[in-house]
Design a protein around this motif. Structure first.
Motif, PDB file in Angstrom:
ATOM      1  N   LEU A 271       0.786  -1.120  -0.020  1.00 17.74           N
ATOM      2  CA  LEU A 271      -0.015  -0.050   0.054  1.00 17.74           C
ATOM      3  C   LEU A 271       0.772   1.398  -0.273  1.00 17.74           C
ATOM      4  CD1 LEU A 271      -2.764  -0.877   2.346  1.00 17.74           C
ATOM      5  CD2 LEU A 271      -2.647  -1.323   0.060  1.00 17.74           C
ATOM      6  N   THR A 272       2.266   1.086   0.034  1.00 14.45           N
ATOM      7  CA  THR A 272       3.136   2.269  -0.129  1.00 14.45           C
ATOM      8  C   THR A 272       4.109   2.062  -1.299  1.00 14.45           C
ATOM      9  OG1 THR A 272       4.562   1.037   1.429  1.00 14.45           O
ATOM     10  CG2 THR A 272       2.882   2.579   2.400  1.00 14.45           C
ATOM     11  N   GLU A 273       4.656   3.182  -1.797  1.00 11.56           N
ATOM     12  CA  GLU A 273       5.486   3.235  -2.857  1.00 11.56           C
ATOM     13  C   GLU A 273       6.918   2.489  -2.740  1.00 11.56           C
ATOM     14  OE1 GLU A 273       6.235   6.883  -4.295  1.00 11.56           O
ATOM     15  OE2 GLU A 273       4.485   7.260  -4.945  1.00 11.56           O
ATOM     16  N   SER A 274       7.438   1.673  -3.609  1.00  9.35           N
ATOM     17  CA  SER A 274       8.580   0.928  -3.462  1.00  9.35           C
ATOM     18  C   SER A 274       9.747   1.658  -4.177  1.00  9.35           C
ATOM     19  CB  SER A 274       8.466  -0.458  -4.181  1.00  9.35           C
ATOM     20  OG  SER A 274       7.314  -1.184  -3.571  1.00  9.35           O
ATOM     21  N   ARG A 275      10.923   1.231  -3.882  1.00  4.47           N
ATOM     22  CA  ARG A 275      12.135   1.861  -4.404  1.00  4.47           C
ATOM     23  C   ARG A 275      12.910   0.614  -5.002  1.00  4.47           C
ATOM     24  NH1 ARG A 275      13.713   7.065  -3.379  1.00  4.47           N
ATOM     25  NH2 ARG A 275      15.955   6.522  -4.139  1.00  4.47           N
ATOM     26  N   VAL A 276      13.163   0.964  -6.536  1.00  2.00           N
ATOM     27  CA  VAL A 276      13.923  -0.098  -7.167  1.00  2.00           C
ATOM     28  C   VAL A 276      14.982   0.464  -7.976  1.00  2.00           C
ATOM     29  CG1 VAL A 276      11.858  -1.565  -7.634  1.00  2.00           C
ATOM     30  CG2 VAL A 276      12.515  -0.112  -9.094  1.00  2.00           C
ATOM     31  N   SER A 277      15.892  -0.521  -8.377  1.00  3.39           N
ATOM     32  CA  SER A 277      17.158  -0.284  -9.026  1.00  3.39           C
ATOM     33  C   SER A 277      16.542  -0.592 -10.583  1.00  3.39           C
ATOM     34  CB  SER A 277      18.339  -0.953  -8.693  1.00  3.39           C
ATOM     35  OG  SER A 277      19.466  -0.782  -9.798  1.00  3.39           O
ATOM     36  N   TYR A 278      16.227   0.462 -11.336  1.00  2.82           N
ATOM     37  CA  TYR A 278      15.856   0.340 -12.756  1.00  2.82           C
ATOM     38  C   TYR A 278      17.115  -0.223 -13.536  1.00  2.82           C
ATOM     39  CZ  TYR A 278      13.880   1.773 -17.276  1.00  2.82           C
ATOM     40  OH  TYR A 278      13.485   1.588 -18.435  1.00  2.82           O
ATOM     41  N   GLY A 279      18.374   0.194 -13.298  1.00  5.92           N
ATOM     42  CA  GLY A 279      19.398  -0.325 -14.333  1.00  5.92           C
ATOM     43  C   GLY A 279      19.653  -1.569 -13.888  1.00  5.92           C
ATOM     44  N   ASP A 280      19.505  -2.147 -12.672  1.00  3.13           N
ATOM     45  CA  ASP A 280      19.644  -3.487 -12.191  1.00  3.13           C
ATOM     46  C   ASP A 280      18.648  -4.374 -12.904  1.00  3.13           C
ATOM     47  OD1 ASP A 280      20.410  -5.873 -10.489  1.00  3.13           O
ATOM     48  OD2 ASP A 280      18.484  -5.697  -9.721  1.00  3.13           O
ATOM     49  N   TRP A 281      17.392  -3.883 -12.993  1.00  2.00           N
ATOM     50  CA  TRP A 281      16.543  -4.799 -13.684  1.00  2.00           C
ATOM     51  C   TRP A 281      16.685  -4.936 -15.150  1.00  2.00           C
ATOM     52  CZ3 TRP A 281      10.831  -4.421 -11.561  1.00  2.00           C
ATOM     53  CH2 TRP A 281      10.801  -4.537 -10.198  1.00  2.00           C
ATOM     54  N   GLN A 282      17.185  -3.865 -15.681  1.00  3.24           N
ATOM     55  CA  GLN A 282      17.414  -3.622 -17.191  1.00  3.24           C
ATOM     56  C   GLN A 282      18.812  -4.568 -17.502  1.00  3.24           C
ATOM     57  OE1 GLN A 282      17.754   0.342 -18.769  1.00  3.24           O
ATOM     58  NE2 GLN A 282      17.675  -0.628 -20.787  1.00  3.24           N
ATOM     59  N   SER A 283      19.926  -4.518 -16.750  1.00  2.00           N
ATOM     60  CA  SER A 283      21.002  -5.095 -17.071  1.00  2.00           C
ATOM     61  C   SER A 283      20.882  -6.565 -16.857  1.00  2.00           C
ATOM     62  CB  SER A 283      22.176  -4.434 -16.293  1.00  2.00           C
ATOM     63  OG  SER A 283      21.864  -4.947 -15.066  1.00  2.00           O
ATOM     64  N   ARG A 284      20.141  -6.904 -15.962  1.00  2.00           N
ATOM     65  CA  ARG A 284      20.021  -8.285 -15.909  1.00  2.00           C
ATOM     66  C   ARG A 284      18.914  -8.949 -16.584  1.00  2.00           C
ATOM     67  NH1 ARG A 284      19.203 -10.444 -10.972  1.00  2.00           N
ATOM     68  NH2 ARG A 284      18.191  -8.793  -9.984  1.00  2.00           N
ATOM     69  N   GLU A 285      18.063  -8.172 -17.417  1.00  2.32           N
ATOM     70  CA  GLU A 285      17.110  -8.641 -18.373  1.00  2.32           C
ATOM     71  C   GLU A 285      16.006  -9.452 -17.462  1.00  2.32           C
ATOM     72  OE1 GLU A 285      18.849 -10.550 -21.713  1.00  2.32           O
ATOM     73  OE2 GLU A 285      18.936  -8.596 -22.538  1.00  2.32           O
ATOM     74  N   LEU A 286      15.604  -8.856 -16.458  1.00  3.66           N
ATOM     75  CA  LEU A 286      14.606  -9.353 -15.837  1.00  3.66           C
ATOM     76  C   LEU A 286      13.163  -9.427 -16.439  1.00  3.66           C
ATOM     77  CD1 LEU A 286      15.190  -8.575 -11.956  1.00  3.66           C
ATOM     78  CD2 LEU A 286      16.143 -10.464 -13.340  1.00  3.66           C
ATOM     79  N   THR A 287      12.293 -10.650 -16.212  1.00  4.57           N
ATOM     80  CA  THR A 287      10.938 -10.584 -16.479  1.00  4.57           C
ATOM     81  C   THR A 287      10.344 -10.164 -15.550  1.00  4.57           C
ATOM     82  OG1 THR A 287      11.109 -11.722 -18.771  1.00  4.57           O
ATOM     83  CG2 THR A 287       8.927 -11.594 -17.779  1.00  4.57           C
ATOM     84  N   VAL A 288       9.175  -9.206 -15.368  1.00  2.00           N
ATOM     85  CA  VAL A 288       8.505  -8.891 -14.273  1.00  2.00           C
ATOM     86  C   VAL A 288       7.219  -9.134 -14.561  1.00  2.00           C
ATOM     87  CG1 VAL A 288       7.693  -7.180 -12.424  1.00  2.00           C
ATOM     88  CG2 VAL A 288      10.277  -7.158 -13.327  1.00  2.00           C
ATOM     89  N   VAL A 289       6.357  -9.874 -13.756  1.00  2.00           N
ATOM     90  CA  VAL A 289       4.952 -10.387 -14.086  1.00  2.00           C
ATOM     91  C   VAL A 289       4.177  -9.944 -12.907  1.00  2.00           C
ATOM     92  CG1 VAL A 289       3.647 -12.430 -14.445  1.00  2.00           C
ATOM     93  CG2 VAL A 289       5.634 -12.302 -15.533  1.00  2.00           C
ATOM     94  N   GLY A 290       3.301  -8.717 -13.173  1.00  5.89           N
ATOM     95  CA  GLY A 290       2.265  -8.226 -12.211  1.00  5.89           C
ATOM     96  C   GLY A 290       1.026  -9.450 -12.451  1.00  5.89           C
ATOM     97  N   SER A 291       0.537  -9.601 -11.149  1.00  4.08           N
ATOM     98  CA  SER A 291      -0.785 -10.642 -11.114  1.00  4.08           C
ATOM     99  C   SER A 291      -1.788 -10.090 -10.412  1.00  4.08           C
ATOM    100  CB  SER A 291      -0.258 -12.049 -10.664  1.00  4.08           C
ATOM    101  OG  SER A 291      -1.407 -12.842 -10.886  1.00  4.08           O
ATOM    102  N   LEU A 292      -2.930  -9.629 -10.690  1.00  5.22           N
ATOM    103  CA  LEU A 292      -4.267  -9.266  -9.687  1.00  5.22           C
ATOM    104  C   LEU A 292      -5.327  -9.900 -10.192  1.00  5.22           C
ATOM    105  CD1 LEU A 292      -4.782  -7.090  -7.644  1.00  5.22           C
ATOM    106  CD2 LEU A 292      -5.517  -5.534  -9.563  1.00  5.22           C
ATOM    107  N   ALA A 293      -5.938 -10.436  -9.233  1.00  5.11           N
ATOM    108  CA  ALA A 293      -7.247 -11.137  -9.540  1.00  5.11           C
ATOM    109  C   ALA A 293      -7.390 -12.394 -10.297  1.00  5.11           C
ATOM    110  CB  ALA A 293      -8.345 -10.217  -9.864  1.00  5.11           C
TER     111      ALA A 293
END
Length: 349
Positions: A271-293
């Motif tokens: 319910l609050t904002e998160s801080r992430v490392s955009y460069g980390d996610w990009q350089s490691r080519e992560l796939t992020v899957v959001g799921s709701l309902a």
């Protein structure tokens, strides 16, 4: 209590719960049904809605319900009085913008139903004696499911949907963060989907024990997770991490558990904002899957998994209360000190 004295629970403000007498619901809409509630599960979303006081549409406060059809409208086919059902979402409508564009799994009508904001949304959720709901929103319960199992179909469907969206490869090394009901159901679905080794991370000893009883021997405390994961992955990291805790500060640390090219699946809802490392996610080519309902077909798949005993939902049930005890239980669950896993509300008691 007698079914003639109908009530429903509503949130009137932050930590303010009211039991409201309701005029007799005796007639469904022409395309709807009346359902006598048997059980309604308490979800983390309900707890957040109670403490926040205004974030939930009325139909979502008490969305994990099962009951028996009392009456059907004249336009309804395929449903009869006396049939056990669960509250669900309907099939893709075929008419909205997403459906017209070929994206039926993102049907706007279904998404609105799941979030309780469709035009036909019930006036209140399943923390009630009875609910009036659109017939497309109920799914019959297989005969070999108990009422308790039926009451746990909805969270089993949330997690079925999330695991299906990851499309994980067979033999994947999986980490599940959080061994509450959502984490334990996610781990079971991942096992059914062909995961290899599954590591469950959970701070509560009682919840770690629950995971172990369900067959997850690789269960560790969060402080031991990095070492345990390094041991089983050879330092590579997890193929898939399911973040089920919903703690904003865990988002970047969760991503750092994923190997380069792996998948981070998000089920917990902070319910609050998160801080992430955009460069980390990009350089490691992560796939992020959001799921709701979920979708309608997820209910059918999850219910089959329960009926065929491929997942155990009943093991998550730790308590049953009456409607009058709902406020106290919401406070207990919000405290972070409760030993409860999944609590059901029985309006008949």
């Amino acid at each position: 209590m007698s079914r003639s004295g109908q009530r429903y629970a509503r949130v009137a403000g932050p930590r303010e719960l009211e039991l409201v007498p309701e005029d007799a619901l005796d007639e469904p809409a022409a395309d709807g049904v009346l359902v006598d509630i048997t059980y309604c599960g308490i979800c983390g979303t309900d707890v957040h809605g109670y403490t926040d006081g205004h974030m939930l549409p009325p139909a979502v406060f008490g969305h994990e319900w099962t009951g028996t059809v009392r009456a059907v409208g004249p336009e309804v086919t395929g449903l009869t009085a006396g049939l056990r059902v669960v509250g669900a979402v309907g099939p893709a409508c075929g008419r909205c913008r997403q459906c017209a564009a070929g994206h039926a799994r993102q049907c706007e009508t279904v998404f609105a139903e799941a979030n309780g904001v469709d035009p036909a949304a019930p006036a209140h959720g399943g923390f009630a004696d009875r609910v009036r709901v659109s017939a497309r929103r109920v799914v019959p319960v297989p005969e070999n499911l108990s009422d308790v199992e039926a009451a746990l179909v909805e969270p089993a469907t949330v997690t079925f949907h999330a695991v299906r969206r990851t499309a994980m490869e067979f033999g994947s090394l999986v980490v599940v963060q959080g061994a509450g009901p959502i984490g334990l159901l996610t781990a079971q679905h991942a096992r059914n989907a062909g995961a290899g080794q599954i590591v469950v991370s959970e701070p509560s000893p009682a919840r770690r024990a629950a995971a172990e009883r369900l067959g997850f021997s690789g269960t560790v405390a969060p402080e031991d997770l990095p070492t345990a994961l390094a041991d089983v992955s050879g330092g590579l990291g997890a193929d898939v991490v399911f973040e089920c805790a919903g703690v904003a500060s865990l988002l970047q640390p969760s991503a750092e558990l994923v190997r380069r090219g792996g998948v981070l699946a998000l089920l917990g809802y902070p319910l609050t904002e998160s801080r992430v490392s955009y460069g980390d996610w990009q350089s490691r080519e992560l796939t992020v899957v959001g799921s709701l309902a979920y979708n309608h077909e997820d209910f059918l798949g999850a219910m089959r998994a329960v009926a065929e005993r491929r997942i155990d939902v009943a093991a998550l049930h730790t308590g049953t209360i009456g409607l009058s005890g709902l406020g106290d239980m919401l406070e207990e669950l919000d405290s972070g000190r409760s030993a409860q896993a999944k609590v059901l509300v029985d309006p008949r008691s």
